[in-house]
Motif scaffolding. Structure first.
Motif, short mmCIF file in Angstrom:
data_model
loop_
_atom_site.label_atom_id
_atom_site.label_comp_id
_atom_site.label_asym_id
_atom_site.label_seq_id
_atom_site.Cartn_x
_atom_site.Cartn_y
_atom_site.Cartn_z
N TYR A 228 0.84 -1.20 0.00
CA TYR A 228 0.00 0.00 0.00
C TYR A 228 0.87 1.25 0.00
N PHE A 229 1.88 1.26 0.87
CA PHE A 229 2.74 2.44 0.95
C PHE A 229 3.64 2.57 -0.28
N ALA A 230 3.95 1.45 -0.93
CA ALA A 230 4.72 1.53 -2.17
C ALA A 230 3.89 2.21 -3.26
N CYS B 73 4.38 1.91 10.99
CA CYS B 73 5.64 2.64 10.88
C CYS B 73 6.67 1.80 10.13
N ALA B 74 6.78 0.54 10.51
CA ALA B 74 7.76 -0.33 9.86
C ALA B 74 7.42 -0.55 8.40
N ASN B 75 6.15 -0.75 8.10
CA ASN B 75 5.74 -0.98 6.71
C ASN B 75 5.98 0.25 5.85
N ALA B 76 5.65 1.43 6.37
CA ALA B 76 5.85 2.66 5.61
C ALA B 76 7.35 2.91 5.41
N GLU B 77 8.13 2.71 6.46
CA GLU B 77 9.57 2.94 6.34
C GLU B 77 10.20 1.99 5.32
N ALA C 136 11.70 2.35 -2.25
CA ALA C 136 11.46 3.28 -3.36
C ALA C 136 12.67 4.21 -3.54
N ASP C 137 13.23 4.70 -2.44
CA ASP C 137 14.41 5.56 -2.54
C ASP C 137 15.59 4.78 -3.11
N ARG D 17 17.69 5.71 -6.47
CA ARG D 17 19.14 5.89 -6.47
C ARG D 17 19.80 4.96 -7.49
N PHE D 18 19.30 3.74 -7.58
CA PHE D 18 19.87 2.77 -8.51
C PHE D 18 19.64 3.23 -9.96
N LYS D 19 18.44 3.75 -10.24
CA LYS D 19 18.14 4.25 -11.58
C LYS D 19 19.04 5.43 -11.91
N ARG D 20 19.27 6.33 -10.97
CA ARG D 20 20.15 7.47 -11.20
C ARG D 20 21.60 7.02 -11.40
N PHE D 21 22.00 5.97 -10.68
CA PHE D 21 23.36 5.43 -10.81
C PHE D 21 23.57 4.86 -12.22
N LEU D 22 22.56 4.18 -12.74
CA LEU D 22 22.65 3.61 -14.07
C LEU D 22 22.48 4.67 -15.17
N GLY D 23 22.03 5.84 -14.79
CA GLY D 23 21.84 6.91 -15.75
C GLY D 23 20.52 6.86 -16.46
N LYS D 24 19.55 6.23 -15.88
CA LYS D 24 18.23 6.12 -16.52
C LYS D 24 17.30 7.16 -16.00
#
Length: 102
Positions: free
Chosen positions: A55-57, A80-84, A90-91, A95-102
């Protein structure tokens, strides 16, 4: 003769100790107070189930709000744990997409 005196002294000390304990018991441990209830207590509302990580995703803005509220201490529990977890994943994907340049 000394054993007889010792036995008598021990018995007197025990009797005095138990007697003092019985006399001071109400002072040391007060009796519980009972309250008369005119009506039965209202039932507390059942807590709603925590929303899932999925849901939080799907609702990242709400997940970030819940994480912020958890940090302030206004929200607690599994939510709290589920949202975190959803926000962290998601973060990490971002970050992984930015690292790959996408």
């Amino acid at each position: 003769m000394t054993q007889g005196k010792t036995l008598i002294i021990v018995l007197i000390a025990l009797i005095v100790g138990f007697g003092t304990g019985l006399v001071l018991r109400p002072v040391i441990i007060p009796a519980p107070q009972t309250a008369a209830v005119a009506s039965p207590p209202l039932a507390a509302p059942a807590p709603a189930e925590a929303r899932s990580t999925q849901y939080f995703a799907a609702h990242l803005d709400e997940g970030r709000r819940i994480v912020a509220d958890c940090a302030q201490g206004t929200v607690r529990g599994n939510e709290c744990a589920n949202a975190e977890q959803a926000v962290t994943e998601a973060d990490g994907r971002d970050r992984f997409k930015r690292f790959l340049g996408k």
